[in-house]
Design a protein around this motif. Sequence first.
Motif, PDB file in Angstrom:
ATOM      1  N   HIS A  36      13.608  22.154  51.559  1.00  0.00           N
ATOM      2  CA  HIS A  36      14.172  20.825  51.807  1.00  0.00           C
ATOM      3  C   HIS A  36      14.981  20.298  50.633  1.00  0.00           C
TER       4      HIS A  36
ATOM      5  N   TRP B  41      14.217  19.636  47.504  1.00  0.00           N
ATOM      6  CA  TRP B  41      13.647  18.794  46.458  1.00  0.00           C
ATOM      7  C   TRP B  41      13.965  19.419  45.103  1.00  0.00           C
TER       8      TRP B  41
ATOM      9  N   ALA C 120      16.593  13.998  51.494  1.00  0.00           N
ATOM     10  CA  ALA C 120      16.420  13.195  52.719  1.00  0.00           C
ATOM     11  C   ALA C 120      16.293  11.709  52.408  1.00  0.00           C
ATOM     12  N   HIS C 121      15.999  11.387  51.149  1.00  0.00           N
ATOM     13  CA  HIS C 121      15.856   9.980  50.731  1.00  0.00           C
ATOM     14  C   HIS C 121      16.609   9.799  49.410  1.00  0.00           C
TER      15      HIS C 121
END
Length: 204
Positions: free
Chosen positions: A68, A70, A83-84
Amino acid sequence: MTAAWTPVALARDLPRLGVMPVCVDSIDVALWRSASGRLAAWADRCPHRGMRLSHGFVRGEALSCIYHGWSYGADGHCLRIPAHPDLAPPEAIRVPVFHATESSGVIWVAPEVPDGMPATVEGTALRSLTVEAAVDWGAAGFSLSGQIARGQLSGVGVTILMQPLPNGRFVLHALAEATASPSAMTQVSRGLEDMRRQAEGALA
């Protein structure tokens, strides 16, 4: 060699922006080098979903998980969650960081605070190879001190650093005397292959 340090790779095998999996005391470790050449060794699991960080990629001075995305900085703290993008990741999101250093052309890792520096060894880094069984160093004409074996192959002085792996396996990191010619280095490499075949043949 102090008990805390384990040789895990030849320094030349980990270029800048490179990442590779290694094993220390049965612990899976992601070994990586930043754009500036800084060396790091972390637990090989992303805190998010447990993906291996050794499958990830290095951007600048950070290592990013391939799953993802990170991204983690030099101290193991999460810097960015794609995603954020506006979220400042909490301090609790952090990868366990181990001690890592380079000495004599070899990369060494210690999961705990090491007692001193790694052993000093001489020679030119030649190659690393995995052996599925313990080598009979005496039969091979090598003297053994701790995890360091010294002897000769094809008339060339050779130092071998042993990295234990689970299930009785080992990685052997070999250095040959610096004055050896390229053709002699080739012969030493073949001698190492013979050593591996003999050790593994003893299992049959």
